[in-house]
Scaffold this active site. Sequence first.
Site, PDB file in Angstrom:
ATOM      1  N   GLY A 138     144.500  50.034  55.637  1.00  0.00           N
ATOM      2  CA  GLY A 138     144.627  49.402  56.956  1.00  0.00           C
ATOM      3  C   GLY A 138     143.951  48.044  57.051  1.00  0.00           C
ATOM      4  N   GLN A 148     138.521  40.265  81.054  1.00  0.00           N
ATOM      5  CA  GLN A 148     137.136  40.560  81.457  1.00  0.00           C
ATOM      6  C   GLN A 148     136.239  39.394  81.082  1.00  0.00           C
ATOM      7  OE1 GLN A 148     135.843  44.460  81.534  1.00  0.00           O
ATOM      8  NE2 GLN A 148     133.912  43.810  82.451  1.00  0.00           N
ATOM      9  N   LYS A 169     150.779  42.283 102.316  1.00  0.00           N
ATOM     10  CA  LYS A 169     150.553  43.639 102.835  1.00  0.00           C
ATOM     11  C   LYS A 169     150.030  43.533 104.251  1.00  0.00           C
ATOM     12  CE  LYS A 169     149.374  46.727  99.150  1.00  0.00           C
ATOM     13  NZ  LYS A 169     148.349  47.142  98.256  1.00  0.00           N
ATOM     14  N   ASP A 201     155.559  36.191  88.052  1.00  0.00           N
ATOM     15  CA  ASP A 201     154.161  36.577  87.849  1.00  0.00           C
ATOM     16  C   ASP A 201     153.722  36.050  86.484  1.00  0.00           C
ATOM     17  OD1 ASP A 201     151.726  37.670  88.456  1.00  0.00           O
ATOM     18  OD2 ASP A 201     152.448  39.727  88.705  1.00  0.00           O
ATOM     19  N   SER A 204     152.549  43.946  82.816  1.00  0.00           N
ATOM     20  CA  SER A 204     151.885  44.887  81.906  1.00  0.00           C
ATOM     21  C   SER A 204     152.543  46.269  82.058  1.00  0.00           C
ATOM     22  CB  SER A 204     150.391  44.914  82.224  1.00  0.00           C
ATOM     23  OG  SER A 204     149.722  45.751  81.338  1.00  0.00           O
ATOM     24  N   THR A 237     153.374  46.281  89.444  1.00  0.00           N
ATOM     25  CA  THR A 237     153.424  45.204  90.450  1.00  0.00           C
ATOM     26  C   THR A 237     154.872  44.786  90.722  1.00  0.00           C
ATOM     27  OG1 THR A 237     151.311  44.428  89.582  1.00  0.00           O
ATOM     28  CG2 THR A 237     152.535  42.872  90.952  1.00  0.00           C
TER      29      THR A 237
END
Length: 291
Positions: free
Chosen positions: A34, A92, A186, A212, A216, A220
Amino acid sequence: MIIGGSSSQKLAANIAHEMDDVLCPIETRKFPDGERYLRIKGDVEDDVVVVQSTGYPQDENLMELFLILKTLREMDITNIRTVIPYFGYGRQEKSFNKGEAVSARVVCQLIEFAGASSVYSMNLHEQGICDLFNIPAYNLSAMPAIADYVKNNVEDPVIIAPDKGALGFAQEIAQILNCESDYLEKIRLSPEKVETKPKNLDVDGRDAVIIDDIISTGGTIVNACGILTEHHASKIIVGCVHPVLVGDALLKIFSAGADDVVGTNTLKSEVSNVSVASLVADALKMDNNLG
Ligand code: R5P
């Protein structure tokens, strides 16, 4: 000279063509256990452009990028412009809870340590990632390429962001095409009831283009397709920069009523039909001209 890592070889070839430059062959494969083998096979001269997206499998693609960069440094190449069309681990960039890894910062530091002289990416999820580098870092926009696709495929579109956070993308495309844009908002009607609808525009009978940065899981966009169907959009076209498309995201989006889905080739996918090659090449050429 352009070097394409295994996640972005075709895009690297397209960029080389756009820049009238040479694509340097590399050999990359996995050992039986690997681990990765990498060899840069061309006669590399100074001023190299490396192209490697770091989407799934993120860790493998990053490792390959590090091997390319470090090997070039060891060949005494000093100017290594690094194009990372999709920047993995880009979500992140802060620690929200004590002890959490700031993975975006770690990745930036490692890219820099491996040898990148500058970094070019497309529609980074967080603009702040550029500031995590101590080398020049550029956040390019793929919206002109998506706008071109919309122009050639949709007559009289209305551009819709699935939420307020994506409104900037929709506005950028609307400005290029000189058409209207809006976002889905909303509204809380009561403690139990929430309604989501286009903030200002009526999409009834219109061809709606949802834009967008990333698709993913597809959640959405599925939600946005449902709302536009309820509001009687006549066609729903979905566009994104980075078609991450986890699992059956694409099927879910088509089942929710999308007529067409398109993404760019920052990532390889079934819908990566818009090329960012000329946008990347233009940015690199502009940098050449700046000396
Ligand atoms: C959110 O901030 C992003 O712009 C996208 O809307 C999000 O990443 C899409 O994720 P998913 O496809 O899982 O809903």
